[in-house]
Scaffold this active site. Structure first.
Site, PDB file in Angstrom:
ATOM      1  N   ARG A 171       0.836  -1.215   0.000  1.00 31.04           N
ATOM      2  CA  ARG A 171       0.000   0.000   0.000  1.00 31.04           C
ATOM      3  C   ARG A 171       0.869   1.262   0.000  1.00 31.04           C
ATOM      4  NH1 ARG A 171      -1.995   1.292   6.127  1.00 31.04           N
ATOM      5  NH2 ARG A 171      -0.374   0.164   7.195  1.00 31.04           N
TER       6      ARG A 171
ATOM      7  N   SER B 221      -5.037   5.379   5.323  1.00 24.58           N
ATOM      8  CA  SER B 221      -4.697   3.956   5.407  1.00 24.58           C
ATOM      9  C   SER B 221      -4.348   3.380   4.046  1.00 24.58           C
ATOM     10  CB  SER B 221      -5.880   3.153   5.975  1.00 24.58           C
ATOM     11  OG  SER B 221      -6.191   3.564   7.280  1.00 24.58           O
TER      12      SER B 221
ATOM     13  N   GLU C  43     -19.475   3.771   0.729  1.00 26.68           N
ATOM     14  CA  GLU C  43     -18.766   3.079  -0.361  1.00 26.68           C
ATOM     15  C   GLU C  43     -19.601   2.930  -1.628  1.00 26.68           C
ATOM     16  OE1 GLU C  43     -18.744   1.998   2.782  1.00 26.68           O
ATOM     17  OE2 GLU C  43     -16.624   2.082   3.379  1.00 26.68           O
TER      18      GLU C  43
ATOM     19  N   PHE D 287     -14.273  -3.783   2.266  1.00 26.88           N
ATOM     20  CA  PHE D 287     -15.384  -2.829   2.146  1.00 26.88           C
ATOM     21  C   PHE D 287     -15.616  -2.456   0.687  1.00 26.88           C
ATOM     22  CE2 PHE D 287     -13.338  -1.569   6.356  1.00 26.88           C
ATOM     23  CZ  PHE D 287     -13.977  -2.611   7.005  1.00 26.88           C
TER      24      PHE D 287
ATOM     25  N   ASP E 213      -6.926  -6.128  13.862  1.00 21.55           N
ATOM     26  CA  ASP E 213      -8.270  -5.583  13.632  1.00 21.55           C
ATOM     27  C   ASP E 213      -9.308  -6.672  13.383  1.00 21.55           C
ATOM     28  OD1 ASP E 213      -7.772  -2.961  14.147  1.00 21.55           O
ATOM     29  OD2 ASP E 213      -7.415  -2.379  12.053  1.00 21.55           O
TER      30      ASP E 213
END
Lengths: 317, 280
Positions: free
Chosen positions: A16, A43, A64, A89, A123
């Site tokens: 990322r 993020s 979204e 998501f 998470d």
């Protein structure tokens, strides 16, 4: 101990992070690039682009569905929207929007799903995209890319801008081993042979490429010569590389940080079964949701390790 | 082609509306399926937009960058759009009579990949307003003065995405975006107020910061006036809640069948003949 360490690979950037840097660099070359975010730009690292080109960055909030369709609309005005969110998501929450606002009209939108796989760690399972590759591959015309390291992620980010049409790029959260060096080739739909071998082929993508390299290193000590292929593009899959591997090595193991169904394993086996049936084995998350925990502990517990790949190789050899 | 070039007078518009209604009935009866009643409620809105001088477009050059864009979010009402585009000169009336047939680009719901001039592929309800936001943002970045019009069904307002979009459009103060809600009061299985009631759309949408008007949506003059008013608002998104009737124009014929909602089915050739006679 990280995947790749056993083989002496150096730890590098998270995919990322590499994507965020590359996107900003591409922003000047491609004035059509815009980002459409779901309030996780810090993020997904699209914030690097947003800071450099604020007038071309749209944070649509925690919405979204709207985010994805807005990107479809922007693409129909000639923009190249990059939509980034957590893979879970993006793909799961907004799947119908990806289907109808992007895939069906074949919009030139780049979907970037970060925090894929179980290696996001603490998470927990609600945040882990482990079905995203399957969902993305199910959409007609969607190109699906899963990169293994920082260098190939930068190259993939550039390649998907060059390519006209919808792309899903899957990225991870943790820092990962360096597989490539600057200047190595990356072509959409063309697998990279990371290590040559004659006895068996390990086809992997994402962080499991490093795991495959570790497995091959260890197998070599036992006199087994394992080829390692980085199948960074799951769709369209590199049929030639798979057929060649089946022909020349006679056995294939597929390793991925994804559910068993519908991912890289399914894509490879569809090729193998039609042209060169050879023994195959699979290393993946199986058919379950994972849990919270430290990333390395999770990879060990759910069998995404070099040891698991070695076991799989022994099943087919 | 500039907007003024295709602006009809009110009387001419009313005649054009009859033409659109006739084509809706003919093409759905010929197809043997489709949503004529849902198309008929939107005639005055679509008619005013395409022929009242509110949209810039060029049928000879459907991808002209300066064009305004029309999105039919309630995609099942696409016969009204095909009828309007045929009248505008995008294709012939004979073409649209191939509605829903194998090989025809006049699909049951709009498909932009097969039909130049269609600005959005819709049919899964709730996405049109978001697509419109994207196009309005794109027009702003491209500085081409393009306006975006989105027609949404009242049943469709049940989709959460529409409410995400209402907030999103306001955030970017999209003065080039107009949403028209075709509030015909009915959806597939019954009255919208019984299926999922949102109360006053005007109250709710204006609370999101939009400019709103509620009008009689089957009164051609009211629709023209409302679009005129909306065209002068440029600092925020605009909504027109058009109170309409499903099947407007041929209601007596539908009532005769005992099902005035008449959702998702064509008129039989006999009923179509009656309806066409009623329209005159």
């Amino acid at each position: 101990m990280y995947l790749g360490e056993m083989s002496g690979l150096k730890i590098g950037q998270a995919t990322r992070d590499a994507f965020g840097d590359a996107l900003k660099d591409l922003g000047t070359q491609y004035p059509e690039i815009v980002t459409v975010d779901g309030d996780v730009g810090n993020s997904t690292r699209t914030e690097v682009f947003a800071n450099a080109f604020p007038e071309r960055a749209f944070n649509m909030g925690i919405a979204e569905s709207n985010m994805v369709s807005v990107a479809g609309g922007l693409a129909s005005t000639g923009k190249i929207p990059v939509v980034a969110s957590f893979s879970a998501f993006l793909l799961c929450n907004a799947y119908d929007q990806i289907r109808m606002s992007i895939a069906f009209p074949n919009m030139n939108v780049k979907l970037v799903g970060t925090h894929a796989g179980i290696s996001i760690g603490e998470d927990g399972p609600s945040q882990m995209g482990i079905e995203d590759v399957s969902l993305a591959c199910s959409l007609p015309g969607m190109v699906v890319i899963v990169t293994a390291d920082a260098v190939s992620t930068k190259a993939a980010t550039a390649a998907m801008m060059e390519y006209e049409g919808p792309v899903y790029l899957r990225l991870g959260r943790p820092n990962v081993a360096e597989i490539y060096t600057e200047g190595d080739t990356f072509e959409i739909g063309k697998a990279n042979t990371v290590r040559e071998g004659d006895d068996v082929t390990i086809i992997a993508n994402g962080l499991m490429v490093a795991g495959a390299v570790d497995a091959a290193t260890k197998l070599a000590e036992d006199g087994i010569s394992a080829r390692v292929i980085d199948m960074h593009t799951v769709k369209p899959i590199d049929v030639d590389a798979i057929q060649k591997a089946a022909r020349e090595t006679g056995a294939i193991v597929v390793a991925e940080e994804h559910l068993a169904h519908g991912g890289l394993g399914s894509a490879v086996s569809m090729v193998v079964s039609q042209s060169n049936p050879v023994p195959m084995a699979y290393v993946n998350v199986g058919d379950c949701f994972a849990e919270s925990g430290d990333p390395q502990g999770l990879l060990d517990k759910y069998g995404l390790t070099a040891a698991a790949i070695i076991d799989a190789v022994k099943k087919v050899k | 082609m500039a907007a003024q070039a295709n602006a009809l007078s009110l009387e001419e518009l009313k005649e054009k509306g009859k033409v659109l209604r006739r084509q809706i009935i003919r093409m759905t009866t010929e197809a043997g399926s489709g949503h004529p009643s849902s198309s008929l409620s939107a005639v005055e809105v679509v008619n005013a937009l395409w022929f009242g001088g509110f949209m810039k477009y060029d049928p000879q050059n459907p991808t002209w960058e300066g064009r305004d864009r029309f999105i039919l979010s309630k995609g099942h009402a696409v016969p009204v759009l095909y009828a309007a585009m045929a009248e505008a000169g995008y294709f012939s009336v004979d073409d649209i009579m191939t509605l829903r047939k194998l090989g025809s680009p006049f699909e049951g719901h709009p498909n932009m990949k097969r039909l130049p001039g269609i600005e959005a592929s819709t049919g899964s309800l709730g996405q049109g307003l978001s697509l419109g936001i994207g196009q309005a943002l794109g027009a702003r970045l491209n500085q081409n003065g393009s306006n975006v019009f989105v027609v949404i069904g009242d049943g469709e307002m049940g989709e959460g995405q529409v409410w995400e979009a209402l907030a999103g459009a306001e955030k970017y103060k999209l003065g080039n975006l107009t949403a028209i809600i075709d509030q015909n009061g009915y959806q597939q299985t019954g009255a919208t107020k019984d299926v999922l009631d949102f109360g006053s759309f005007e109250e709710k949408i204006s609370s999101f910061g939009w400019h709103t008007q509620t009008i009689e949506g089957n009164c051609q003059e009211s629709v023209v006036n409302a679009l005129e008013t909306a065209s002068k608002i440029t600092d925020r998104p605009k909504a027109i809640i058009a109170k309409t009737k499903k099947g407007y124009g041929i209601l007596p014929v539908l009532e005769e069948t005992g099902d005035s909602n008449y959702h998702g089915k064509p008129l039989s050739p006999e009923l179509a003949e009656k309806a066409l006679a009623l329209l005159g």
